[in-house]
Design a protein around this motif. Structure first.
Motif, short mmCIF file in Angstrom:
data_model
loop_
_atom_site.label_atom_id
_atom_site.label_comp_id
_atom_site.label_asym_id
_atom_site.label_seq_id
_atom_site.Cartn_x
_atom_site.Cartn_y
_atom_site.Cartn_z
N LEU A 226 76.12 49.03 54.71
CA LEU A 226 76.21 47.72 55.34
C LEU A 226 74.90 47.14 55.84
CD1 LEU A 226 78.23 45.53 56.03
CD2 LEU A 226 78.58 46.62 58.23
N SER A 227 74.10 47.90 56.61
CA SER A 227 72.89 47.31 57.18
C SER A 227 71.88 46.90 56.11
CB SER A 227 72.23 48.26 58.18
OG SER A 227 71.96 49.50 57.58
N LEU A 228 71.96 47.51 54.93
CA LEU A 228 71.06 47.11 53.85
C LEU A 228 71.50 45.80 53.21
CD1 LEU A 228 70.21 50.41 51.93
CD2 LEU A 228 69.03 49.37 53.85
N TRP A 229 72.81 45.51 53.24
CA TRP A 229 73.29 44.27 52.64
C TRP A 229 72.66 43.06 53.34
CZ3 TRP A 229 77.42 43.50 48.94
CH2 TRP A 229 77.97 44.69 48.44
N GLN A 230 72.31 43.22 54.64
CA GLN A 230 71.83 42.07 55.40
C GLN A 230 70.43 42.26 55.98
OE1 GLN A 230 75.15 40.07 57.67
NE2 GLN A 230 75.94 42.16 57.72
N GLY A 231 69.89 43.49 55.95
CA GLY A 231 68.69 43.73 56.75
C GLY A 231 67.42 44.02 56.00
N VAL B 171 67.09 24.36 75.95
CA VAL B 171 67.80 24.83 74.76
C VAL B 171 67.89 26.36 74.81
CG1 VAL B 171 65.67 24.82 73.41
CG2 VAL B 171 67.85 24.85 72.23
N VAL B 172 69.05 26.89 74.44
CA VAL B 172 69.22 28.32 74.27
C VAL B 172 69.30 28.61 72.78
CG1 VAL B 172 70.84 30.25 74.53
CG2 VAL B 172 70.31 28.80 76.50
N VAL B 173 68.51 29.56 72.30
CA VAL B 173 68.55 30.00 70.91
C VAL B 173 69.11 31.41 70.90
CG1 VAL B 173 67.25 30.45 68.81
CG2 VAL B 173 66.54 28.58 70.33
N ALA B 174 70.24 31.61 70.25
CA ALA B 174 70.88 32.92 70.17
C ALA B 174 70.78 33.46 68.76
CB ALA B 174 72.34 32.84 70.60
N THR B 175 70.27 34.68 68.61
CA THR B 175 70.13 35.30 67.30
C THR B 175 70.89 36.62 67.26
OG1 THR B 175 68.23 36.72 67.72
CG2 THR B 175 67.77 34.40 67.31
N ALA B 176 71.10 37.14 66.06
CA ALA B 176 71.84 38.40 65.91
C ALA B 176 70.93 39.61 65.91
CB ALA B 176 72.66 38.38 64.61
N THR B 177 69.70 39.45 65.43
CA THR B 177 68.84 40.62 65.24
C THR B 177 67.62 40.59 66.14
OG1 THR B 177 67.56 39.55 63.48
CG2 THR B 177 69.50 40.81 62.81
N LEU B 178 67.19 41.79 66.51
CA LEU B 178 65.99 41.94 67.32
C LEU B 178 64.77 41.39 66.58
CD1 LEU B 178 64.35 43.17 69.66
CD2 LEU B 178 64.33 45.31 68.38
N ALA B 179 64.73 41.59 65.25
CA ALA B 179 63.57 41.14 64.48
C ALA B 179 63.36 39.64 64.62
CB ALA B 179 63.76 41.51 63.01
N LEU B 180 64.43 38.85 64.55
CA LEU B 180 64.27 37.40 64.66
C LEU B 180 63.94 37.00 66.10
CD1 LEU B 180 64.22 34.65 63.44
CD2 LEU B 180 66.71 34.53 63.61
#
Length: 666
Positions: free
Chosen positions: A543-548, A70-79
């Motif tokens: 923007l980065s605060l809306w999601q991060g 399985v490949v798991v792809a995420t958007a953020t380094l934190a995850l």
């Protein structure tokens, strides 16, 4: 081990949740079961899992139980780090006795994230060293300078690190320092030609991925693997896309191209010493012609390529093609480290050739526009009008795909997000399956363990004037000041532009005693730590605060959005996408602008309740959310908070929340 011989999924999930010290939740159980079924019948699943669901275990447990890669792809380094450093080790340990095997896992990133030993030991190719004012950066940078200290630390670190991964270096180094010791895939010599190939960190990461049962990567590398036809990920039977609301934007970025005068000039300088004079002169002449045009470029979309730009791009394309041929035909044994210099030059010129040719060809599926930056000047950009067809063709064939996020249902259903991914509206599929049949998928909302209607209030300030284009909103600033004062600070301010955030911070710093932190005045990590540490503090940004931001507890009890975050009216790509929907008979505003805004507002509202005992208010200081026809669509996209437009009720609620927090010593 096959899935049929695995222990019951419920037993596996129980073991995993117990090991991580969590609590089994109905939503997590429903998600795990749906993921297992999608993998089993090779279908696709969109699953919305709210904050606190435990979605990582909800997909990891059934994926590990199935036994296929399985490949798991995420958007953020934190995850990514959370998965590799916390969730996967614990889950594997918990499942090992039941599965009677120990699944292996690995992280894989783009090549430029890894230390390049060739660069470290042989130095930067001459052209880059000249540009930076350095001949040997390790010698020229003084040991007491920031760059010198970073480079010396990188050299020491290279003897200690097992991964060479930039994110394993703590504290980190500047982008400038890292650029001296890393290469892009275009610049890499390749393991077979590089003197350090046997020790290469990037190649070692690829080898670990080939042997792993679970490969954790990012959206960008997934897009490169799918789009560019050069596999960088190992073959796999299951793909899980976490933070899937970000996928379309990341794929668009990978599928986009850019040309700037500076970029073209660098390519000319890199190639000039390696090819014959005629080829170098042709590229230089084409570069000068392109630069003259870009000096006059005005921002905006180019629905038709102007004749003079077309000629300039054809000249660039043809000259670049000649240089590419010449670079492949000549060698100069007297040039030290010539292979590295040649590879870098070739990568630069190939990029120019590809982008120029793409724009000259003028596909109806591309959008071309000029941008102008105060600091960097003009650039020519090209991006796909839509990536839905690309994703449908490249992502959903030959594997089961699970896409998950806290925000996939917009306006009450999955169809908007599904359409952007190339999936047809959710409906019963034709069992006969003609060749035009869209991939089979289903949507599932497993909810959240939080009781949003009791933990939060959604307040829309319908009495305010509608935001205008001039940006001046005195009534909004008055409302914001009153809300922050009533909350006793504790405010995360989400603004649609940096200018608006700066204006609000300046105004409230003059009115209130509460400390106001502003994005850009310190690193984002430091700002969030300071915000979480002092309940009286407010944090304003864009923007980065809306999601991060993830700040549970009393430090974040008021989330304010200054206005509906529609795309800028002059955004060439979003405007083109909206127009295309309208020409196809659809509602372009709802499909593009409203969907974009709804996604951000859902993410922004999600900053409020991060734990079961969190309480607070999301305040939207834009009356259109109440008055406009699309207002209900935006409200349905956010968590199911108790809804009001009563400003007095909100002030009383904020005062009560503040008093309760103070009584608890926060």
């Amino acid at each position: 081990m096959t899935e049929s011989s695995s222990p019951p999924l419920a037993d596996l999930l129980h073991a995993a949740v117990t090991t991580v010290g969590g609590t089994e939740r109905p939503g997590q159980t429903a998600m795990a079961q749906a993921v297992a079924e999608a993998i089993d019948d090779s279908s696709h699943l969109l699953v919305q899992a709210g904050t606190g669901t435990g979605k990582s275990l909800g997909y990891l447990v059934p994926a590990l139980a199935h036994g296929e890669r399985v490949v798991v792809a995420t958007a953020t380094l934190a995850l990514q780090r959370q998965l590799v450093e916390r969730d996967l080790p614990r889950t594997v340990e918990a499942l090992h006795p039941l599965l009677r095997r120990r699944p292996e896992f690995a992280m894989l990133k783009g090549r430029s994230n890894y230390l390049c030993l060739h660069r470290l030991h042989e130095g930067v190719p001459q052209e880059d060293a000249d540009e930076a004012g350095l001949f040997d950066p390790f010698e020229a940078a003084t040991p007491t300078s920031k760059l010198g200290k970073d480079l010396l630390r990188l050299r020491d670190w290279s003897d200690e690190t097992e991964t060479g991964d930039r994110d394993d270096l703590s504290p980190g180094v500047s982008d400038r320092a890292w650029s001296q010791v890393s290469v892009t895939s275009r610049e890499c010599l390749g393991a077979s030609k590089c003197a350090y190939g046997a020790e290469c960190f990037a190649e070692a990461a690829r080898e670990r991925a080939k042997l792993a049962d679970v490969v954790v990567t990012n959206h960008a590398l997934l897009a490169i693997d799918a789009i560019e036809g050069a596999p960088v990920l190992p073959s796999h039977e299951v793909l899980i896309v976490d933070e899937a609301h970000e996928l379309v934007s990341r794929v668009t970025g990978v599928a986009s191209g850019e040309l700037t005068p500076g970029q073209v000039n660098r390519a000319v300088r890199r190639a000039a010493k390696l090819v014959n004079e005629q080829a170098a002169d042709a590229l230089q002449t084409a570069s000068e012609g392109f630069e003259r045009l870009m000096e006059l470029a005005l921002p905006g979309r180019l629905e038709k390529i102007p004749e003079d730009l077309g000629y300039a791009l054809m000249a660039l394309r043809d000259a670049a093609r000649t240089v590419i041929s010449a670079l492949g035909a000549t060698r100069d044994a007297s040039v030290k480290d010539e292979d590295a210099i040649r590879k870098q030059a070739l990568g630069s010129v190939e990029n120019i050739h590809q982008v120029a040719e793409r724009i000259v060809e003028g596909s109806e599926y591309d959008v071309v526009w000029y941008e102008r930056h105060d600091r960097f000047g003009a650039s020519l950009r090209v991006a796909p009008l839509s990536v839905s067809g690309l994703l449908r063709e490249k992502l959903f064939e030959d594997r089961s795909v699970v896409l998950t996020s806290a925000t996939l249902k917009l306006g009450g259903d999955f169809n908007g997000v599904a359409a952007s991914l190339g999936l047809a509206p959710e409906s019963p599929q034709d069992p006969e399956g003609g060749e035009e049949t869209a991939p089979r998928w289903q949507g599932l909302d497993v909810g959240s363990p939080f009781d949003y209607s009791k933990q939060g209030i959604l307040y829309v300030a319908k009495h305010l004037a509608q935001p205008g284009r001039d940006g001046s909103r005195d009534d909004m600033l008055d409302e914001l000041a009153e809300l922050v004062e009533a909350a006793g600070g504790r405010t995360l301010g989400l603004f649609s532009s940096m200018r608006a955030a700066q204006a609000a911070a300046e105004e409230l710093r003059g009115r209130l005693d509460a400390p106001i932190l502003l994005q850009g005045e310190e690193t984002l990590g430091e700002l969030i730590r300071a915000f979480a540490a002092d309940a009286r503090t407010c944090l304003f940004g864009t923007l980065s605060l809306w999601q991060g931001v993830d700040v549970p507890g009393p430090s974040c009890q008021l989330v304010v959005m200054d206005r509906v975050p529609f795309p800028r009216p002059d955004d060439p790509l979003m405007s083109a996408r909206q127009k295309a929907v309208e020409e196809a008979g659809g509602n372009g505003f709802m499909a593009v602008a409203a969907t974009h805004a709804a996604l951000l507002m859902a993410q922004g509202a999600g900053r409020l309740v991060r734990a079961s005992d969190d309480r607070g208010i999301v305040a939207v200081l834009d009356p259109r959310v109440e008055r406009a026809r699309y207002g209900s669509f935006l409200r349905k996209s956010m968590p199911d908070f108790w809804y009001t437009t009563d400003r007095n009720q909100v002030r009383r609620s904020l005062a009560a929340i503040d008093a309760a927090a103070k009584a608890q010593g926060s």
